[in-house]
Design a protein around this motif. Structure first.
Motif, PDB file in Angstrom:
ATOM      1  N   GLU A  33       1.677 -11.252   6.584  1.00 48.41           N
ATOM      2  CA  GLU A  33       0.641 -10.750   7.484  1.00 48.41           C
ATOM      3  C   GLU A  33       1.233 -10.015   8.678  1.00 48.41           C
ATOM      4  O   GLU A  33       0.550  -9.196   9.304  1.00 48.41           O
ATOM      5  CB  GLU A  33      -0.270 -11.896   7.935  1.00 48.41           C
ATOM      6  CG  GLU A  33      -1.173 -12.374   6.810  1.00 48.41           C
ATOM      7  CD  GLU A  33      -1.770 -13.760   7.035  1.00 48.41           C
ATOM      8  OE1 GLU A  33      -1.475 -14.401   8.072  1.00 48.41           O
ATOM      9  OE2 GLU A  33      -2.516 -14.206   6.147  1.00 48.41           O
ATOM     10  N   ALA A  34       2.491 -10.272   9.004  1.00 45.07           N
ATOM     11  CA  ALA A  34       3.151  -9.589  10.124  1.00 45.07           C
ATOM     12  C   ALA A  34       3.475  -8.131   9.782  1.00 45.07           C
ATOM     13  O   ALA A  34       3.727  -7.326  10.664  1.00 45.07           O
ATOM     14  CB  ALA A  34       4.429 -10.331  10.513  1.00 45.07           C
ATOM     15  N   ILE A  35       3.460  -7.802   8.495  1.00 47.42           N
ATOM     16  CA  ILE A  35       3.691  -6.421   8.065  1.00 47.42           C
ATOM     17  C   ILE A  35       2.348  -5.694   8.161  1.00 47.42           C
ATOM     18  O   ILE A  35       1.340  -6.202   7.660  1.00 47.42           O
ATOM     19  CB  ILE A  35       4.211  -6.380   6.608  1.00 47.42           C
ATOM     20  CG1 ILE A  35       5.534  -7.132   6.503  1.00 47.42           C
ATOM     21  CG2 ILE A  35       4.362  -4.940   6.124  1.00 47.42           C
ATOM     22  CD1 ILE A  35       5.984  -7.376   5.071  1.00 47.42           C
ATOM     23  N   PRO A  36       2.336  -4.511   8.800  1.00 51.95           N
ATOM     24  CA  PRO A  36       1.066  -3.782   8.899  1.00 51.95           C
ATOM     25  C   PRO A  36       0.407  -3.616   7.520  1.00 51.95           C
ATOM     26  O   PRO A  36       1.089  -3.338   6.535  1.00 51.95           O
ATOM     27  CB  PRO A  36       1.471  -2.433   9.499  1.00 51.95           C
ATOM     28  CG  PRO A  36       2.763  -2.714  10.221  1.00 51.95           C
ATOM     29  CD  PRO A  36       3.442  -3.802   9.432  1.00 51.95           C
ATOM     30  N   GLN A  37      -0.911  -3.799   7.475  1.00 53.77           N
ATOM     31  CA  GLN A  37      -1.678  -3.797   6.229  1.00 53.77           C
ATOM     32  C   GLN A  37      -1.379  -2.574   5.343  1.00 53.77           C
ATOM     33  O   GLN A  37      -1.173  -2.705   4.143  1.00 53.77           O
ATOM     34  CB  GLN A  37      -3.178  -3.849   6.551  1.00 53.77           C
ATOM     35  CG  GLN A  37      -4.086  -3.884   5.325  1.00 53.77           C
ATOM     36  CD  GLN A  37      -4.132  -5.237   4.640  1.00 53.77           C
ATOM     37  OE1 GLN A  37      -4.222  -6.246   5.315  1.00 53.77           O
ATOM     38  NE2 GLN A  37      -4.040  -5.261   3.333  1.00 53.77           N
ATOM     39  N   GLU A  38      -1.337  -1.382   5.949  1.00 56.39           N
ATOM     40  CA  GLU A  38      -1.090  -0.161   5.181  1.00 56.39           C
ATOM     41  C   GLU A  38       0.256  -0.212   4.469  1.00 56.39           C
ATOM     42  O   GLU A  38       0.372   0.123   3.298  1.00 56.39           O
ATOM     43  CB  GLU A  38      -1.111   1.050   6.124  1.00 56.39           C
ATOM     44  CG  GLU A  38      -2.138   2.079   5.760  1.00 56.39           C
ATOM     45  CD  GLU A  38      -2.216   3.165   6.821  1.00 56.39           C
ATOM     46  OE1 GLU A  38      -1.274   3.994   6.882  1.00 56.39           O
ATOM     47  OE2 GLU A  38      -3.209   3.179   7.575  1.00 56.39           O
ATOM     48  N   ARG A  39       1.273  -0.641   5.196  1.00 56.83           N
ATOM     49  CA  ARG A  39       2.626  -0.745   4.637  1.00 56.83           C
ATOM     50  C   ARG A  39       2.666  -1.806   3.540  1.00 56.83           C
ATOM     51  O   ARG A  39       3.257  -1.611   2.482  1.00 56.83           O
ATOM     52  CB  ARG A  39       3.611  -1.091   5.769  1.00 56.83           C
ATOM     53  CG  ARG A  39       5.014  -1.386   5.316  1.00 56.83           C
ATOM     54  CD  ARG A  39       5.837  -0.114   5.180  1.00 56.83           C
ATOM     55  NE  ARG A  39       7.198  -0.447   4.804  1.00 56.83           N
ATOM     56  CZ  ARG A  39       7.762  -0.055   3.672  1.00 56.83           C
ATOM     57  NH1 ARG A  39       7.112   0.696   2.829  1.00 56.83           N
ATOM     58  NH2 ARG A  39       9.003  -0.389   3.403  1.00 56.83           N
ATOM     59  N   ASP A  73       0.180  -2.881   1.660  1.00 54.19           N
ATOM     60  CA  ASP A  73      -0.528  -2.379   0.480  1.00 54.19           C
ATOM     61  C   ASP A  73       0.342  -1.405  -0.302  1.00 54.19           C
ATOM     62  O   ASP A  73       0.371  -1.440  -1.541  1.00 54.19           O
ATOM     63  CB  ASP A  73      -1.843  -1.697   0.880  1.00 54.19           C
ATOM     64  CG  ASP A  73      -2.881  -2.686   1.400  1.00 54.19           C
ATOM     65  OD1 ASP A  73      -2.703  -3.919   1.197  1.00 54.19           O
ATOM     66  OD2 ASP A  73      -3.867  -2.237   2.012  1.00 54.19           O
ATOM     67  N   ALA A  74       1.049  -0.523   0.413  1.00 57.28           N
ATOM     68  CA  ALA A  74       1.911   0.470  -0.251  1.00 57.28           C
ATOM     69  C   ALA A  74       3.034  -0.224  -1.033  1.00 57.28           C
ATOM     70  O   ALA A  74       3.330   0.146  -2.167  1.00 57.28           O
ATOM     71  CB  ALA A  74       2.495   1.437   0.778  1.00 57.28           C
ATOM     72  N   VAL A  75       3.640  -1.242  -0.426  1.00 54.35           N
ATOM     73  CA  VAL A  75       4.728  -1.972  -1.097  1.00 54.35           C
ATOM     74  C   VAL A  75       4.190  -2.708  -2.326  1.00 54.35           C
ATOM     75  O   VAL A  75       4.812  -2.693  -3.388  1.00 54.35           O
ATOM     76  CB  VAL A  75       5.422  -2.955  -0.121  1.00 54.35           C
ATOM     77  CG1 VAL A  75       6.358  -3.886  -0.862  1.00 54.35           C
ATOM     78  CG2 VAL A  75       6.189  -2.185   0.944  1.00 54.35           C
ATOM     79  N   MET A  76       3.025  -3.330  -2.198  1.00 55.03           N
ATOM     80  CA  MET A  76       2.453  -4.081  -3.323  1.00 55.03           C
ATOM     81  C   MET A  76       2.139  -3.166  -4.509  1.00 55.03           C
ATOM     82  O   MET A  76       2.165  -3.600  -5.651  1.00 55.03           O
ATOM     83  CB  MET A  76       1.184  -4.829  -2.892  1.00 55.03           C
ATOM     84  CG  MET A  76       1.477  -6.013  -1.985  1.00 55.03           C
ATOM     85  SD  MET A  76       2.469  -7.302  -2.738  1.00 55.03           S
ATOM     86  CE  MET A  76       1.233  -8.549  -3.031  1.00 55.03           C
ATOM     87  N   LYS A  77       1.872  -1.889  -4.243  1.00 55.76           N
ATOM     88  CA  LYS A  77       1.552  -0.945  -5.320  1.00 55.76           C
ATOM     89  C   LYS A  77       2.808  -0.344  -5.949  1.00 55.76           C
ATOM     90  O   LYS A  77       2.755   0.226  -7.029  1.00 55.76           O
ATOM     91  CB  LYS A  77       0.664   0.182  -4.775  1.00 55.76           C
ATOM     92  CG  LYS A  77      -0.754  -0.257  -4.499  1.00 55.76           C
ATOM     93  CD  LYS A  77      -1.608   0.936  -4.101  1.00 55.76           C
ATOM     94  CE  LYS A  77      -3.023   0.520  -3.801  1.00 55.76           C
ATOM     95  NZ  LYS A  77      -3.293   0.355  -2.372  1.00 55.76           N
ATOM     96  N   ASP A  78       3.937  -0.417  -5.248  1.00 57.34           N
ATOM     97  CA  ASP A  78       5.189   0.182  -5.724  1.00 57.34           C
ATOM     98  C   ASP A  78       6.037  -0.916  -6.389  1.00 57.34           C
ATOM     99  O   ASP A  78       6.826  -1.588  -5.738  1.00 57.34           O
ATOM    100  CB  ASP A  78       5.932   0.809  -4.535  1.00 57.34           C
ATOM    101  CG  ASP A  78       7.200   1.545  -4.943  1.00 57.34           C
ATOM    102  OD1 ASP A  78       7.765   1.243  -6.019  1.00 57.34           O
ATOM    103  OD2 ASP A  78       7.636   2.413  -4.177  1.00 57.34           O
TER     104      ASP A  78
END
Length: 158
Positions: free
Chosen positions: A72-78, A80-85
């Motif tokens: 949760e400390a990682i910004p949501q946008e970042r 989400d991007a990591v989870m998709k890659d």
């Protein structure tokens, strides 16, 4: 809760997950983390990356498991991007795993090679351990094939 660091789980964060600990000791680590509510985001990442079977099949590993607060400390946008890659996610999560079931004494001021290929630096001793810049909040958690240390940050390979 202050069991001895060598034999039992230790750390201030253990109270949040202690209800889950008894049920995971005889499960392989890929399955075990999915049983711990505080590790649900890690479990989702492991699933997304297709690593659950690999973790379950591994012999004697140590997993540094970021808790949900760490994700949760990682910004949501970042995040989400990591989870998709899948490739990036696999690289990041593999950076949290080392060979061998490491007891707290094995970690004292150690440098550990990760399955991802890079190294982690451990500072401290006993129940005061830091992995790179992440603090162990609950350590020495046994599963069937791994020792788990819950940490308060997601480690990023440099």
């Amino acid at each position: 809760m202050s069991p001895s660091p060598e034999g039992s789980p230790f750390g201030a964060g253990c109270s949040a997950i202690e209800d889950s600990l008894a049920g995971i000791a005889d499960q392989p680590v890929g399955t075990a983390i999915s049983e711990v509510p505080e590790l649900s985001m890690l479990a989702d990442g492991v699933e997304q990356a297709g690593l659950a079977d690999r973790l379950n099949a591994a012999k004697d590993i140590t997993v540094f498991a970021p808790n949900n607060e760490a994700f949760e400390a990682i910004p949501q946008e970042r995040r989400d991007a990591v989870m998709k890659d899948r490739e990036l996610l696999t690289r990041i999560l593999s950076y949290h795993v080392v060979e061998g079931k490491k007891a707290p004494a094995d970690l004292e001021d150690a440098t550990l090679k990760t399955l991802q290929g890079r190294e982690l630096t451990v500072k401290g001793s006993g129940d005061d351990l830091t992995i790179n810049d992440a603090k162990v909040v609950c350590g020495n958690i046994p599963t069937a094939n791994a020792t788990v240390y819950v940490i308060d940050k997601v480690l990023m390979p440099q």
